[in-house]
Design an enzyme around this catalytic site. Sequence first.
Site, mmCIF file in Angstrom:
data_model
loop_
_atom_site.group_PDB
_atom_site.id
_atom_site.type_symbol
_atom_site.label_atom_id
_atom_site.label_comp_id
_atom_site.label_asym_id
_atom_site.label_seq_id
_atom_site.Cartn_x
_atom_site.Cartn_y
_atom_site.Cartn_z
ATOM 1 N N PHE A 1 30.388 66.206 58.721
ATOM 2 C CA PHE A 1 29.149 66.775 58.050
ATOM 3 C C PHE A 1 29.527 68.149 57.311
ATOM 4 O O PHE A 1 28.909 68.079 56.046
ATOM 5 C CB PHE A 1 28.192 67.077 59.227
ATOM 6 N N SER B 1 17.123 78.604 59.945
ATOM 7 C CA SER B 1 16.639 78.460 61.280
ATOM 8 C C SER B 1 15.298 79.206 61.826
ATOM 9 O O SER B 1 14.879 79.002 63.072
ATOM 10 C CB SER B 1 17.981 78.899 62.229
ATOM 11 N N TYR C 1 24.360 77.635 70.835
ATOM 12 C CA TYR C 1 23.473 77.474 69.743
ATOM 13 C C TYR C 1 23.638 76.202 69.122
ATOM 14 O O TYR C 1 24.843 75.519 68.557
ATOM 15 C CB TYR C 1 23.509 78.522 68.622
ATOM 16 N N SER C 2 22.619 74.976 69.128
ATOM 17 C CA SER C 2 22.786 73.794 68.636
ATOM 18 C C SER C 2 21.565 73.337 67.774
ATOM 19 O O SER C 2 20.424 73.303 68.373
ATOM 20 C CB SER C 2 22.915 72.924 69.782
ATOM 21 N N ASN C 3 21.684 73.098 66.587
ATOM 22 C CA ASN C 3 20.655 72.555 65.531
ATOM 23 C C ASN C 3 20.159 71.254 66.137
ATOM 24 O O ASN C 3 18.834 71.005 66.012
ATOM 25 C CB ASN C 3 21.087 72.586 64.060
ATOM 26 N N THR D 1 31.099 67.175 54.112
ATOM 27 C CA THR D 1 30.064 66.328 53.100
ATOM 28 C C THR D 1 29.081 67.148 52.779
ATOM 29 O O THR D 1 28.514 67.033 51.494
ATOM 30 C CB THR D 1 29.364 65.099 53.822
ATOM 31 N N GLY E 1 18.125 83.018 59.671
ATOM 32 C CA GLY E 1 18.361 81.542 59.378
ATOM 33 C C GLY E 1 19.089 81.634 57.889
ATOM 34 O O GLY E 1 18.912 82.460 57.122
#
Length: 371
Positions: A143, A79, A185-187, A146, A329
């Site tokens: 996700f 990140s 927090y959102s990617n 996976t 990150g």
Amino acid sequence: MGATAVALSVALAGPATAAPAGGDHAATRQAIKAAVKDGVPGVTATVRDGGTAWSATAGVGNLRTGAPRSADDRYRIGSITKTFVSTVLLQLEAEGRLSLDDKVAKWLPGVVEGNGNDGGKVTVRQLMNHTSGIFNYTADDDFGRTYFLKDGFFQHRYDTRTPADLVAIAMSHKPDFAPGTSWNYSNTNYVLAGMVIQKVTGHSYATEIRNRIINPLKLKATSLPGTRVMVPQPSSRAYSKLAEETTGPTYDVTNLNPSLASSAGEMISDSADLDRFYSALLGGKLLPPKQLNEMKTTVPAGDSPTTRYGLGISDITLPCGIHIWGHDGGIHGSSSAVVTTPDGRHSLAFNFNGDWSGDAGAVVVGEFCGE
């Protein structure tokens, strides 16, 4: 890739400590060794303080051969990629090519919609400071199974996922909250930010980062791999438990297709380059004063008492009272952080090549507070 400087702040919370130790780095070295004792395979760190540089390593870069970590190791920075993306967006604003208050739908019509999502109500600024309310695609259960658990990872580690794929996962969920009313927090926010850069410039976010930051600063170890699965040499191996527990087997997860992280976390760098980037950024060499001030305009980062989030960067208050700016990150087998003083003169960047243990906050406190 779910890591954020807010996670770093949790470790930094604690009692007040003494003033900085004055540059002998003894406490930093001790914290690095403690991380290895705690289970991190190896650590590499570099400090830039004025015109001098100092590096230290501990542990191993390869569990099979016992080869040590190197101060020159390149590693996945997760990140921390967000600070690069934010810098490009703010440069575009300075050039009059977009406004931070533009609605996302202006640049990406029809992309943020469905299940209560509305790109006509979310601004570019809200993407950058995580107040958009858009669901974090890496928090999606499917996700996670996976790509972050053993069986799924080894079956899918080389999959290519497009930014549109990742955003679609987020759009299958309702927003976490109405835009601008809270923080999470959102990617997904930074996948969208990368898509905005491409729409505004006609070039990929990777091209813009190379042309605007990597090449001018001569960051020779920094790259945007896209779909390339290898980490360039010199580098160490990266290790993960690939499980929700931290006590099971350890797996080599070095090779993977980083398109699953996209503009939220795909980049590779080394500690010296990260120090140079952050020193230049906070030193005013990449953004005009107005845009640097925008970047440093912060909002509360959830319930964290020690961290506020700006535009791709966090303001962190250390236990000794010192303020630093930075980001951390995490991506499979790689946990990294870069922080610097407000003038950019004293910077620290480091990497753990394991993602299940180690106190990153202690390394930062050791360097800046001397304990």
